[in-house]
Design an enzyme around this catalytic site. Structure first.
Site, PDB file in Angstrom:
ATOM      1  N   ASN A 232      -3.621  53.178 -75.276  1.00  0.00           N
ATOM      2  CA  ASN A 232      -4.848  53.963 -75.095  1.00  0.00           C
ATOM      3  C   ASN A 232      -5.926  53.513 -76.077  1.00  0.00           C
ATOM      4  O   ASN A 232      -7.051  53.203 -75.689  1.00  0.00           O
ATOM      5  CB  ASN A 232      -4.573  55.451 -75.289  1.00  0.00           C
ATOM      6  CG  ASN A 232      -3.480  55.971 -74.377  1.00  0.00           C
ATOM      7  OD1 ASN A 232      -3.037  55.300 -73.460  1.00  0.00           O
ATOM      8  ND2 ASN A 232      -3.036  57.191 -74.640  1.00  0.00           N
ATOM      9  N   ASP A 233      -5.587  53.500 -77.360  1.00  0.00           N
ATOM     10  CA  ASP A 233      -6.563  53.083 -78.371  1.00  0.00           C
ATOM     11  C   ASP A 233      -6.821  51.584 -78.305  1.00  0.00           C
ATOM     12  O   ASP A 233      -7.963  51.135 -78.471  1.00  0.00           O
ATOM     13  CB  ASP A 233      -6.079  53.466 -79.768  1.00  0.00           C
ATOM     14  CG  ASP A 233      -6.565  54.839 -80.202  1.00  0.00           C
ATOM     15  OD1 ASP A 233      -7.665  55.237 -79.791  1.00  0.00           O
ATOM     16  OD2 ASP A 233      -5.833  55.523 -80.936  1.00  0.00           O
TER      17      ASP A 233
ATOM     18  N   CYS B 137       3.931  52.919 -76.365  1.00  0.00           N
ATOM     19  CA  CYS B 137       3.979  54.383 -76.333  1.00  0.00           C
ATOM     20  C   CYS B 137       2.684  54.975 -75.802  1.00  0.00           C
ATOM     21  O   CYS B 137       2.483  56.183 -75.851  1.00  0.00           O
ATOM     22  CB  CYS B 137       4.300  54.961 -77.708  1.00  0.00           C
ATOM     23  SG  CYS B 137       3.124  54.515 -79.004  1.00  0.00           S
TER      24      CYS B 137
ATOM     25  N   ARG C 170       4.802  62.649 -82.503  1.00  0.00           N
ATOM     26  CA  ARG C 170       3.529  62.928 -83.159  1.00  0.00           C
ATOM     27  C   ARG C 170       3.713  64.107 -84.123  1.00  0.00           C
ATOM     28  O   ARG C 170       4.073  65.197 -83.700  1.00  0.00           O
ATOM     29  CB  ARG C 170       2.463  63.287 -82.125  1.00  0.00           C
ATOM     30  CG  ARG C 170       2.258  62.260 -81.019  1.00  0.00           C
ATOM     31  CD  ARG C 170       1.187  62.757 -80.061  1.00  0.00           C
ATOM     32  NE  ARG C 170       0.958  61.877 -78.940  1.00  0.00           N
ATOM     33  CZ  ARG C 170       1.571  61.984 -77.757  1.00  0.00           C
ATOM     34  NH1 ARG C 170       2.468  62.953 -77.561  1.00  0.00           N
ATOM     35  NH2 ARG C 170       1.299  61.145 -76.780  1.00  0.00           N
TER      36      ARG C 170
ATOM     37  N   HIS D 281      -5.782  64.410 -68.942  1.00  0.00           N
ATOM     38  CA  HIS D 281      -4.681  65.287 -68.562  1.00  0.00           C
ATOM     39  C   HIS D 281      -4.412  65.210 -67.060  1.00  0.00           C
ATOM     40  O   HIS D 281      -3.268  65.310 -66.622  1.00  0.00           O
ATOM     41  CB  HIS D 281      -4.983  66.734 -68.951  1.00  0.00           C
ATOM     42  CG  HIS D 281      -4.636  67.054 -70.366  1.00  0.00           C
ATOM     43  ND1 HIS D 281      -3.336  67.107 -70.804  1.00  0.00           N
ATOM     44  CD2 HIS D 281      -5.410  67.333 -71.435  1.00  0.00           C
ATOM     45  CE1 HIS D 281      -3.327  67.415 -72.095  1.00  0.00           C
ATOM     46  NE2 HIS D 281      -4.565  67.550 -72.502  1.00  0.00           N
TER      47      HIS D 281
ATOM     48  N   ARG E 233       5.955  59.049 -86.027  1.00  0.00           N
ATOM     49  CA  ARG E 233       4.678  58.505 -86.490  1.00  0.00           C
ATOM     50  C   ARG E 233       4.151  59.369 -87.615  1.00  0.00           C
ATOM     51  O   ARG E 233       4.062  60.592 -87.482  1.00  0.00           O
ATOM     52  CB  ARG E 233       3.665  58.468 -85.337  1.00  0.00           C
ATOM     53  CG  ARG E 233       2.330  57.807 -85.729  1.00  0.00           C
ATOM     54  CD  ARG E 233       1.351  57.808 -84.574  1.00  0.00           C
ATOM     55  NE  ARG E 233       0.891  59.153 -84.242  1.00  0.00           N
ATOM     56  CZ  ARG E 233       0.119  59.436 -83.194  1.00  0.00           C
ATOM     57  NH1 ARG E 233      -0.251  58.479 -82.375  1.00  0.00           N
ATOM     58  NH2 ARG E 233      -0.266  60.679 -82.971  1.00  0.00           N
TER      59      ARG E 233
ATOM     60  N   GLU F 213      -2.771  49.257 -82.481  1.00  0.00           N
ATOM     61  CA  GLU F 213      -3.881  49.888 -81.757  1.00  0.00           C
ATOM     62  C   GLU F 213      -5.185  49.146 -82.002  1.00  0.00           C
ATOM     63  O   GLU F 213      -6.173  49.397 -81.318  1.00  0.00           O
ATOM     64  CB  GLU F 213      -4.053  51.336 -82.233  1.00  0.00           C
ATOM     65  CG  GLU F 213      -2.804  52.187 -82.092  1.00  0.00           C
ATOM     66  CD  GLU F 213      -2.833  53.381 -83.015  1.00  0.00           C
ATOM     67  OE1 GLU F 213      -3.074  54.489 -82.523  1.00  0.00           O
ATOM     68  OE2 GLU F 213      -2.612  53.194 -84.229  1.00  0.00           O
TER      69      GLU F 213
ATOM     70  N   ARG G 272     -12.609  55.926 -74.378  1.00  0.00           N
ATOM     71  CA  ARG G 272     -11.690  56.288 -73.301  1.00  0.00           C
ATOM     72  C   ARG G 272     -11.992  57.655 -72.703  1.00  0.00           C
ATOM     73  O   ARG G 272     -11.447  58.017 -71.667  1.00  0.00           O
ATOM     74  CB  ARG G 272     -10.248  56.247 -73.806  1.00  0.00           C
ATOM     75  CG  ARG G 272      -9.861  57.335 -74.781  1.00  0.00           C
ATOM     76  CD  ARG G 272      -8.520  57.023 -75.391  1.00  0.00           C
ATOM     77  NE  ARG G 272      -7.876  58.198 -75.940  1.00  0.00           N
ATOM     78  CZ  ARG G 272      -7.008  58.161 -76.926  1.00  0.00           C
ATOM     79  NH1 ARG G 272      -6.702  57.002 -77.480  1.00  0.00           N
ATOM     80  NH2 ARG G 272      -6.434  59.260 -77.356  1.00  0.00           N
TER      81      ARG G 272
END
Length: 543
Positions: A428-429, A476, A280, A185, A316, A405, A439
């Site tokens: 990210n993944d 994304c 999401r 964050h 998604r 991913e 991560r």
């Protein structure tokens, strides 16, 4: 003067006096036992409500990402499961209220960490709520950023979402944390606020120093034993953008938003997003004891889609399973949730859940007028992609895509693209699977740096597959919100970038400042580099 290197997560360079954020409150004692356990237990819920009220009051003064973060943290403070467990700890074990809250919250946080992925990221939020409730019970100041009297560089072990949500960019010159990673964050909100930031700067708390100069691009931090004059030689771009994603020579790269709630969608529309690259849908399920009905889902999705009538929105499907446990799925536990049954894999055993969600999405698209596409998470093979696309089209939705991913999906991108209409890369993944690096682990933050050449080379492979079959490639993950990296991604063949609302202007402006050939040269230089720092520098040197 001492120099440290962490992971730069929000570009820009600034310097000034250091203000250290206090570490969390010490662990509360388990004794003495309360004289009146019932009265002691009754203190907990009002304390939690007071914390929530304060957070909601702060949320009312801000908008966009900051508002969403503060409201989410406030909702955690009011969670009846947390307060009930704490009250039971008092009643059954005669613990003082602060200790009871401490143990209840730690139990929830540990369960989230064990789940991995998205849920593990929420463990830090639970600790923040824990410390705020304990401070309220003990009658002391809550943890968090102190009130700043002058422009300063904030240095902390880590920052909770509520710490960063309503920072004043005119007073916070830069952020440096000892822990955290590129998808934390702290990183996300620093980018949205345009504040230079470096995370995972190990040793920064022990290094001392009363002044600091921070480079949020390279990750370099210089600490001085004397005060540093306030300088803002460079800050994350806040340049004007005309609202159309394109390079200086007119090559289109759509600039889209990531959303997960109606509030997110409104903020993204107000910020000028061309559409949504990642919607999401988990918000509709996370607090549900049973699967929401088609009608409930349809109404919830339509509220998110409404601000984007006539614009593209990629929805998604449910990204649930071992790392986002939902009680109504009854899936039990797994030894390695990050490699378990999650995303589309859930639907192989429960296709009825997927079919009902697709029905709701199709209905919401008709209700809202948005141009809806649907994609599935955690797809590994072309066969899985084709299985999903068949169900999407059977539900009356024209465009079907999948998330990339998993490294296997990246390596088979051409075959997958023949089965679907588009793919979207979840950096990210993908990074954590490519490097076998959680991560959420601050010690491994550099491996999850999206400037890692190995990750860029893999994205380039996907981009080339997209060019071969003339289909769109989106990103994304958090990589899309870095203005410098966004250009490199476009040079690698990415045709749309989706990010938090606060990054839209900077990314759109950065794309418009360079030609496609310049970005392709930057991309080639970046992926040929030896490491993330060299990769970023190589891309800059081509400008």
């Amino acid at each position: 003067m001492s120099r440290l290197t962490g992971v730069g997560v929000s570009s820009g360079r600034a310097g000034g006096p250091v203000v250290r954020v206090a570490d969390p409150l010490p662990e509360p004692a388990a004794a003495p036992a309360p004289a009146d356990p019932a009265a002691e237990a009754e203190r907990i819920r009002p304390a939690a409500d007071a914390v929530a009220e304060a957070l909601f009051a702060r949320a009312a003064k801000v908008s966009g990402d900051a508002k969403a973060v503060l409201e989410t943290t406030a909702a955690m403070a009011m969670d009846p499961a947390l307060t009930s467990q704490a009250e039971q700890n008092v009643a059954a074990r005669s613990l003082p209220a602060p200790r009871a809250v401490f143990e209840a919250a730690n139990g929830f946080a540990e369960a989230l960490r064990a789940a991995g992925g998205y849920m593990a990221e929420r463990a830090r939020d639970v600790h923040d709520v824990r410390d705020r409730i304990i401070a309220e019970l003990e009658g002391v100041a809550p943890p968090g950023v102190p009130e700043l009297q002058r422009p300063s560089v904030l240095v902390a072990r880590d920052l909770a979402p509520a710490d960063t949500a309503d920072l004043d960019p005119s007073l916070v010159l830069a952020l440096v944390t000892e822990e955290g990673g590129p998808t934390s964050h702290t990183a996300i909100l620093a980018r949205s606020l345009g504040i230079p930031a470096v995370v995972a700067a190990r040793g920064v708390l022990d290094a001392g120093g009363v002044g600091a100069t921070v480079d949020g691009g390279s990750g370099e931090v210089e600490l001085s034993e004397v005060e540093v004059e306030v300088t803002v030689s460079e800050r994350a771009a806040a340049a004007e953008w005309d609202g159309t994603g394109r390079t200086s020579d007119g090559h289109r790269v759509k600039v889209l938003a990531n959303v997960g709630s109606p509030a997110d969608a409104r903020a993204a529309a107000e910020a000028g997003a061309e559409g949504v690259g990642l919607f999401r849908t988990e918000f509709c399920y996370l607090d549900a004891d049973q699967e929401p009905s088609v009608e409930t889902q349809r109404a919830a999705y339509a509220e998110v889609l409404a601000p984007f009538a006539g614009k593209p929105v990629v929805v998604r499907t449910l990204d649930a399973g071992a790392d986002k446990p939902l009680s109504f799925l009854g899936m039990g536990t797994e030894p390695n949730p990050a490699l378990g049954v999650r995303g589309l894999r859930v639907a192989f055993d429960r296709p009825d859940v997927l079919n009902r969600q697709l029905e709701a999405i199709a209905g919401a698209a008709a209700d809202s007028g948005a141009e809806v596409s649907v994609m599935a998470p955690m797809v590994a093979t072309a066969e899985e992609a084709a299985w999903f696309a068949e169900r999407v089209r059977a539900a009356g939705i024209e465009r079907a895509g999948v998330m990339v991913e998993v490294p296997a999906a990246a390596l088979c991108a051409a075959e997958i693209l023949r089965a679907v209409d588009f793919v979207s890369i979840g950096t990210n993944d993908l990074a954590q699977y490519v490097f076998a690096a959680d991560r959420m682990a601050g010690a491994l933050a550099e491996l999850n740096d999206p400037w890692q050449p190995a990750l860029l080379r893999l994205i380039g492979t996907i981009g080339e597959a997209g060019r071969q079959v003339d289909k769109s490639i989106g990103v994304c993950g958090e990589a899309a919100s870095d203005p410098e990296l966004a250009g490199v991604l476009a040079g690698l063949g990415v045709t749309s970038l989706s990010m938090n609302a606060g990054s839209l202007q900077a990314v759109g402006a950065a794309l418009a400042a360079r030609s496609l050939s310049d970005l392709q040269a930057a991309a080639e230089a970046a992926r040929a580099a030896a490491g993330p720092g060299q990769s970023r520098q190589a891309a800059k040197s081509t400008g």
